[in-house]
Motif scaffolding. Structure first.
Motif, PDB file in Angstrom:
ATOM      1  N   MET A  48       0.830  -1.206   0.000  1.00  0.00           N
ATOM      2  CA  MET A  48       0.000   0.000   0.000  1.00  0.00           C
ATOM      3  C   MET A  48       0.866   1.257   0.000  1.00  0.00           C
ATOM      4  O   MET A  48       0.579   2.223  -0.718  1.00  0.00           O
ATOM      5  CB  MET A  48      -0.915  -0.010   1.221  1.00  0.00           C
ATOM      6  N   ASN A  52       1.268   4.215  -2.979  1.00  0.00           N
ATOM      7  CA  ASN A  52       1.076   5.640  -2.725  1.00  0.00           C
ATOM      8  C   ASN A  52       2.135   6.475  -3.411  1.00  0.00           C
ATOM      9  O   ASN A  52       1.915   7.644  -3.714  1.00  0.00           O
ATOM     10  CB  ASN A  52       1.091   5.922  -1.221  1.00  0.00           C
ATOM     11  N   ARG A  87      -8.074   4.254  -9.626  1.00  0.00           N
ATOM     12  CA  ARG A  87      -9.151   4.030  -8.661  1.00  0.00           C
ATOM     13  C   ARG A  87      -8.635   3.657  -7.267  1.00  0.00           C
ATOM     14  O   ARG A  87      -9.376   3.084  -6.474  1.00  0.00           O
ATOM     15  CB  ARG A  87     -10.067   2.915  -9.179  1.00  0.00           C
ATOM     16  N   ASP A  88      -7.376   3.980  -6.970  1.00  0.00           N
ATOM     17  CA  ASP A  88      -6.813   3.609  -5.667  1.00  0.00           C
ATOM     18  C   ASP A  88      -7.620   4.174  -4.505  1.00  0.00           C
ATOM     19  O   ASP A  88      -7.814   3.521  -3.482  1.00  0.00           O
ATOM     20  CB  ASP A  88      -5.365   4.094  -5.563  1.00  0.00           C
ATOM     21  N   ASP A  89      -8.078   5.430  -4.654  1.00  0.00           N
ATOM     22  CA  ASP A  89      -8.809   6.113  -3.589  1.00  0.00           C
ATOM     23  C   ASP A  89     -10.252   6.342  -4.044  1.00  0.00           C
ATOM     24  O   ASP A  89     -10.544   7.293  -4.777  1.00  0.00           O
ATOM     25  CB  ASP A  89      -8.133   7.449  -3.271  1.00  0.00           C
ATOM     26  N   THR A  91     -12.793   7.526  -2.537  1.00  0.00           N
ATOM     27  CA  THR A  91     -13.331   8.821  -2.118  1.00  0.00           C
ATOM     28  C   THR A  91     -12.912   9.913  -3.088  1.00  0.00           C
ATOM     29  O   THR A  91     -13.713  10.777  -3.477  1.00  0.00           O
ATOM     30  CB  THR A  91     -12.843   9.171  -0.695  1.00  0.00           C
ATOM     31  N   LEU A  92     -11.655   9.869  -3.489  1.00  0.00           N
ATOM     32  CA  LEU A  92     -11.143  10.870  -4.429  1.00  0.00           C
ATOM     33  C   LEU A  92     -11.813  10.718  -5.798  1.00  0.00           C
ATOM     34  O   LEU A  92     -12.106  11.705  -6.470  1.00  0.00           O
ATOM     35  CB  LEU A  92      -9.623  10.718  -4.555  1.00  0.00           C
ATOM     36  N   LYS A 123      -8.414  -2.533  -6.794  1.00  0.00           N
ATOM     37  CA  LYS A 123      -8.531  -1.071  -6.778  1.00  0.00           C
ATOM     38  C   LYS A 123      -7.330  -0.372  -7.418  1.00  0.00           C
ATOM     39  O   LYS A 123      -7.448   0.719  -7.969  1.00  0.00           O
ATOM     40  CB  LYS A 123      -8.702  -0.581  -5.338  1.00  0.00           C
ATOM     41  N   ILE A 150      -6.033  11.747 -10.461  1.00  0.00           N
ATOM     42  CA  ILE A 150      -6.444  10.368 -10.739  1.00  0.00           C
ATOM     43  C   ILE A 150      -6.631  10.099 -12.229  1.00  0.00           C
ATOM     44  O   ILE A 150      -7.135   9.051 -12.609  1.00  0.00           O
ATOM     45  CB  ILE A 150      -7.740  10.022  -9.975  1.00  0.00           C
ATOM     46  N   SER A 221       2.733  13.554  -3.585  1.00  0.00           N
ATOM     47  CA  SER A 221       1.462  13.478  -2.869  1.00  0.00           C
ATOM     48  C   SER A 221       0.278  13.954  -3.687  1.00  0.00           C
ATOM     49  O   SER A 221      -0.863  13.637  -3.370  1.00  0.00           O
ATOM     50  CB  SER A 221       1.543  14.293  -1.576  1.00  0.00           C
TER      51      SER A 221
END
Length: 657
Positions: A48, A52, A87-89, A91-92, A123, A150, A221
């Protein structure tokens, strides 16, 4: 002095012990969690953390090209960009979905559908949300790197086909893989991948696909690329060389024009398909990204069925071309004997029903023998032969010579046609065969149906003395199938002599005669519906006869055989289809006899507003580079067809690797 200890506030020993146990327990839980993080779930959290900062972007392998028999490119690739959604996040993703839809001009509902269909994927695996990115899309993504991290782009090679549907049904087209293909691919396909859907693209998809690679980059980031790691290079798909001769394909496309029908040219000695045309046809370039609903609906609603590859799927009555099979059966069975003659006044009555010859109402053939029956295509003669032979003997010979079963060509969805028999009618209709039905079958009408490819193989095989090669489109194909059926030498001699006479001795193809070429063949004019039914309904265009002609050269052991179908032309086979056969065979011999490598097509016949063939412009080739000067012996084309269709210029030669 005395002291009192009654007010001592020290913590009772029991409470102190309890607090100690709690502290020790908390430390134990922390240590257990630390051990779980560092030991048990170390790989999970390391992965993970890596995701990132490290982003994996697929490198799509380009599909292999298709070359003609001389190494010229028929199907190539062009550069393109696709838009990926990371699609990692979740929510984002949900937060930026409206902005992405607006910026890329995609409906939010479509984006949600894409996410829904890929929800079972890991994901961290990105998905394609726009197969073809425009300049505006690229600008939007680059200018929103920081606030919409994204979105990513990947370079993809899209298929590029020659324009105007050139060889479209043979080459086929690619399209986005279906859910069924993904499930059955054992992980090879992902949502958004493209694979072969029809034609050679589907048949040789595994060879053409290649293997995708992976590019790994370091991002900060906000998702901006700040470094690169190792890259696994994509392995391009293998290019395949076809048996198609570009020059003959070009002549076939032009000579047939926009008329609905099909052309198949093959070498009966090897089974190599030299040209294959089916009209009308879709433009496979419309499918290279994602076909629009409007185009798809138009193609499916078209009454001429442009998605049908008539060369291998049009199952139609062969008309008088079938008389060659009836004639072969007659000579081999000696029923009736070769000396048999029939009188043709233009009609005859069999089993209480009147059957007409094609000259009915115009003239009659008089007394007809075997050779004259083939030259003049006399129906009455072959009605009598069919009656005497019977349906099962006809079916035996026709089946042995390839009628009613697939040829085995390396294309998907070939149709078998049909050769009726007593067994067939009992099995399908649960009734007896009526002898009157044999009369129609003997001249290629009634229940018998064939495809243009099937007819080309059958007639070529008869002229080869009973050797029927498996047609194929892959050059140097291994283990090419072959069927042999013993046809006696006298029979082959008489049949080929008669087919030579059809063109060269005043037969139904007399207008097709070529100087110095032993062009032989047989015409066929097949009814779409019966004469009586058509008379009752009225002569409408959709009920016009189909025109056939199958020709080959030379007269024995031919090098090339060509079958042409023009649907509902309303003309005789020798008039509508014969010239197409002549054009292709003339082009074949012109090319064979030339040593300078020039093509046989007279490009000066085309009139373009700016003097440039639009196909040449599409390929980046000008006239000076690609077209040969007009030659006085260029094949004579059907003028209406030449004016109606634009033929691509010769493609560039492939660089062999």
């Amino acid at each position: 002095m005395g002291y009192s200890f009654h007010n001592d506030n020290r913590l009772p020993q029991g409470r102190l012990a309890m607090a100690s146990y709690v502290i020790v327990g908390m430390i134990g839980v922390l240590l257990l969690g630390f051990w779980k993080l560092q030991i048990i779930d170390a790989e999970k959290y390391s992965s993970m953390a890596e995701r990132n900062r490290v982003r994996s972007i697929p490198v799509i392998a380009p599909r292999g090209r298709m070359l003609d028999r001389d190494g010229r490119v028929l199907v190539d690739n062009r550069p393109s960009f696709s838009v990926l959604l990371l699609r990692d996040d979740p929510t984002l993703v949900e937060k930026n979905l409206p902005a992405i839809a607006d910026g890329l001009n995609i409906a939010v509902e479509d984006l949600r559908d894409d996410l829904s269909t890929t929800r079972n994927l890991p994901k961290f695996q990105p998905i394609i949300i726009k197969p073809e990115a425009s300049d505006a899309d690229i600008a939007f993504i680059e200018s929103h790197r920081s606030d919409i991290p994204i979105l990513e782009m990947i370079s993809i090679s899209r298929r590029r086909y020659l324009p105007n549907g050139f060889m479209a049904h043979a080459s086929g087209y690619v399209g986005e893989v279906s859910e069924q293909q993904i499930e059955s691919s054992n992980g090879r396909f992902r949502p958004g991948d493209f694979g072969g859907k029809t034609g050679l693209e589907k048949q040789y998809n595994d060879l053409l696909m290649g293997t995708d690679g992976m590019r790994r980059v370091i991002v900060n980031s906000v998702g901006k690329e700040v470094g690169r790691l190792s890259t696994q290079e994509a392995i391009p798909g293998k290019q395949i060389q076809l048996t198609i001769d570009y020059d003959l394909q070009q002549v076939a496309e032009q000579s047939l024009g926009t008329r609905p029908g099909a052309v198949v040219a093959l070498d009966p000695r090897t089974g190599e398909v030299l040209a294959m045309v089916s009209r009308p046809t879709p433009d496979p370039n419309d499918f290279s990204v994602r076909v629009s609903n409007e185009i798809w609906k138009r193609l499916n609603d078209d009454p001429l069925h442009p998605m049908l590859n008539r060369a291998i799927q049009a199952q139609l009555a062969p008309g008088s071309v079938f008389k060659i099979i009836t004639a072969t059966a007659m000579l081999e069975d000696k029923v009736p004997p070769e000396s048999y003659t029939a009188f043709c006044p233009g009609y005859a009555t069999f089993y209480g029903r009147q059957f007409k010859c094609w000259v009915y109402g115009k003239s009659s053939h008089g007394v007809v023998n075997f050779r004259k029956a083939i030259l003049d295509s006399c129906d009455i003669f072959f009605y009598n032969v069919g009656m005497k032979l019977g349906i099962d003997r006809l079916a035996y010979y026709a089946t042995k010579m390839g009628i009613g079963h697939k040829t085995g060509i390396d294309l998907p969805s070939e149709e078998p046609g049909l050769m009726p028999s007593e067994e067939w009618v009992e099995r399908v209709f649960h009734r007896k065969w009526y002898p009157g039905e044999t009369i129609s079958v003997s001249t290629g009408q009634g229940a018998v149906t064939t495809t243009p490819l099937q007819l080309a193989r059958t007639i070529g095989g008869i002229a080869m003395g009973g050797i029927f090669k498996q047609p194929h489109l892959l050059k140097d194909a291994q283990n090419v199938g072959e069927e042999r059926f013993n046809i006696s030498e006298p029979t082959v001699g008489k049949i080929t002599d008669a087919m030579y006479g059809v063109v060269n001795d005043g037969g139904t193809g007399a207008s097709l005669k070529l100087a110095g070429v032993e062009l032989s063949g047989k015409s066929g004019t097949a009814q779409v519906i019966g004469y009586s039914t058509r008379d009752r309904l009225g002569k409408q265009k959709k009920f016009e006869d189909n025109a056939w002609f199958v020709g080959y050269a030379p007269r024995r052991n031919p090098e090339i055989v060509v079958a042409v179908l023009v649907q509902e032309s309303g003309q005789h086979g020798g008039t509508a289809s014969g010239p197409v056969v002549r054009d292709i065979i003339k082009a074949y011999y012109d090319k064979k006899n030339k040593n300078n490598g020039q093509t046989t097509v007279d490009y000066q016949r085309f009139n373009f507003d700016n003097g440039t063939n639009p196909a040449q412009a599409a390929l980046g080739v000008n006239d000076a580079q690609s077209s040969a000067p007009a030659k006085p012996d260029a094949p004579k084309m059907n003028s209406a067809a030449a004016a109606a269709v634009i033929i691509p210029a010769p493609p560039e030669k492939a660089l062999h690797r």
